[in-house]
Write an enzyme that holds these catalytic residues in place. Structure first.
Site, PDB file in Angstrom:
ATOM      1  N   LYS A  41       0.796  -1.426   0.096  1.00  0.00           N
ATOM      2  CA  LYS A  41      -0.022  -0.071  -0.024  1.00  0.00           C
ATOM      3  C   LYS A  41       0.849   1.491  -0.098  1.00  0.00           C
ATOM      4  O   LYS A  41       0.266   2.331  -0.377  1.00  0.00           O
ATOM      5  CB  LYS A  41      -1.045   0.165   1.431  1.00  0.00           C
ATOM      6  N   GLY A  42       1.872   0.965   0.282  1.00  0.00           N
ATOM      7  CA  GLY A  42       3.042   2.305   0.656  1.00  0.00           C
ATOM      8  C   GLY A  42       3.131   2.989  -0.348  1.00  0.00           C
ATOM      9  O   GLY A  42       3.297   4.347  -0.384  1.00  0.00           O
ATOM     10  N   GLU A  97       7.658   2.985  -5.696  1.00  0.00           N
ATOM     11  CA  GLU A  97       7.589   2.518  -4.514  1.00  0.00           C
ATOM     12  C   GLU A  97       7.864   3.470  -3.598  1.00  0.00           C
ATOM     13  O   GLU A  97       8.364   4.586  -3.850  1.00  0.00           O
ATOM     14  CB  GLU A  97       8.921   1.536  -4.434  1.00  0.00           C
ATOM     15  N   ASP A 101      14.727  -0.599   1.145  1.00  0.00           N
ATOM     16  CA  ASP A 101      15.369  -0.682   2.644  1.00  0.00           C
ATOM     17  C   ASP A 101      16.505  -1.708   2.375  1.00  0.00           C
ATOM     18  O   ASP A 101      17.383  -1.391   1.672  1.00  0.00           O
ATOM     19  CB  ASP A 101      14.323  -1.142   3.661  1.00  0.00           C
ATOM     20  N   ASP A 157       3.781   3.206   6.759  1.00  0.00           N
ATOM     21  CA  ASP A 157       3.036   2.880   8.170  1.00  0.00           C
ATOM     22  C   ASP A 157       4.017   2.492   9.226  1.00  0.00           C
ATOM     23  O   ASP A 157       5.074   1.873   8.926  1.00  0.00           O
ATOM     24  CB  ASP A 157       1.804   1.978   7.816  1.00  0.00           C
ATOM     25  N   ARG A 163      -0.251   6.415   7.693  1.00  0.00           N
ATOM     26  CA  ARG A 163       0.087   6.564   6.219  1.00  0.00           C
ATOM     27  C   ARG A 163      -0.294   7.874   5.663  1.00  0.00           C
ATOM     28  O   ARG A 163       0.146   8.175   4.666  1.00  0.00           O
ATOM     29  CB  ARG A 163      -0.943   5.304   5.703  1.00  0.00           C
TER      30      ARG A 163
HETATM   31  P1  IMP Z   1      13.035  -4.035   1.912  1.00  0.00           P
HETATM   32  O1  IMP Z   1      12.715  -5.217   0.930  1.00  0.00           O
HETATM   33  O2  IMP Z   1      13.928  -4.379   2.957  1.00  0.00           O
HETATM   34  O3  IMP Z   1      13.720  -3.290   0.889  1.00  0.00           O
HETATM   35  O4  IMP Z   1      11.687  -3.699   2.486  1.00  0.00           O
HETATM   36  C1  IMP Z   1      10.978  -2.762   1.739  1.00  0.00           C
HETATM   37  C2  IMP Z   1       9.874  -2.510   2.542  1.00  0.00           C
HETATM   38  O5  IMP Z   1       9.933  -2.343   3.940  1.00  0.00           O
HETATM   39  C3  IMP Z   1       9.182  -1.264   2.217  1.00  0.00           C
HETATM   40  O6  IMP Z   1       8.352  -1.322   0.974  1.00  0.00           O
HETATM   41  C4  IMP Z   1       8.301  -0.921   3.324  1.00  0.00           C
HETATM   42  O7  IMP Z   1       6.829  -1.495   3.160  1.00  0.00           O
HETATM   43  C5  IMP Z   1       9.007  -1.591   4.338  1.00  0.00           C
HETATM   44  N1  IMP Z   1      10.010  -0.738   5.148  1.00  0.00           N
HETATM   45  C6  IMP Z   1      11.226  -0.561   5.108  1.00  0.00           C
HETATM   46  N2  IMP Z   1      11.830   0.777   5.755  1.00  0.00           N
HETATM   47  C7  IMP Z   1      10.723   1.231   6.433  1.00  0.00           C
HETATM   48  C8  IMP Z   1      10.446   2.404   7.140  1.00  0.00           C
HETATM   49  O8  IMP Z   1      11.243   3.104   7.508  1.00  0.00           O
HETATM   50  N3  IMP Z   1       9.059   2.714   7.706  1.00  0.00           N
HETATM   51  C9  IMP Z   1       7.802   2.022   6.928  1.00  0.00           C
HETATM   52  N4  IMP Z   1       8.037   0.984   6.275  1.00  0.00           N
HETATM   53  C10 IMP Z   1       9.339   0.393   5.975  1.00  0.00           C
HETATM   54 MG    MG Z   2       6.478  -0.892   0.187  1.00  0.00          MG
END
Ligand code: IMP
Ligand code: MG
Length: 174
Positions: A41-42, A97, A101, A157, A163
């Site tokens: 949803k982000g 996106e 992260d 979120d 959000r």
């Molecule tokens: P990745 O696979 O570790 O890059 O994770 C990405 C997903 O983790 C993002 O699409 C977010 O949904 C969630 N996420 C990572 N960091 C944050 C943050 O600081 N706040 C909220 N959601 C986060």
């Molecule tokens: Mg996301």
């Protein structure tokens, strides 16, 4: 535990940056049509604001993914909760996106989408936490590189809250 949110990027700063990215994308895709894919949803708040600022023709689709349980998360395998409605074959696809992260979700997703035969495939993220990267992801458009803090707002979120904040804030615990 009680928490509060400290402003990291104001609404004005975010809006200004989205306008700049929109201008850049409109230039880069001149004469083309962009198929925007929002990762729910982000990514939804960012995609709407970005789409409004792109001046070339745009079509939209949505997908929702979630990480498998803790054990398999490190393998970067994600589950498709909602797949795209339309084929992306031969389209100029831009994935939108909220945040990159570790890079696990996006690297998996981009590879899966590439296998579906788009004409081009790029990635646009509002936020990037480069210090947290575990898997390399090629990001074509980045709003802001931010420090390794947990952030909310503009679609992001904490436990499904915040959000709807019109700015990006850091969650702090009292
Ligand atoms: P990745 O696979 O570790 O890059 O994770 C990405 C997903 O983790 C993002 O699409 C977010 O949904 C969630 N996420 C990572 N960091 C944050 C943050 O600081 N706040 C909220 N959601 C986060
Ligand atoms: Mg996301």
């Amino acid at each position: 535990m009680a928490e509060h949110v400290r402003v990291l990027l104001t609404e004005e700063e975010v809006d200004k940056r989205i306008q700049e990215i929109g201008d850049q994308i409109s230039k880069d895709y001149a004469g083309k049509q962009i198929h925007l894919i929002c990762v729910l949803k982000g990514g939804s708040f960012f995609m709407c604001e970005l789409a409004k600022r792109i001046t070339v023709p745009v079509s939209l689709d949505f997908m929702s993914v979630s990480s498998y349980g803790k054990d398999t998360k490190s393998s970067g395998v994600v589950k498709i909760v909602k797949d795209l409605d339309e084929s992306i074959r031969d389209k100029d696809v831009l994935v939108v996106e909220d945040i990159v992260d570790s890079g696990r979700t996006l690297s998996y997703l981009m590879e899966m989408l590439r296998d579906r035969g788009p004409k081009s495939l790029r990635l646009c993220t509002l936020l990037d936490k480069p210090d947290r990267r575990v898997i390399d992801v090629n990001v074509n458009y980045t709003g802001f590189a931010i420090p390794d803090k947990f952030v909310v707002g503009y679609g992001l979120d904490y436990d499904q809250k915040y959000r709807n904040l019109p700015y990006i804030g850091i969650v702090e615990f009292d």
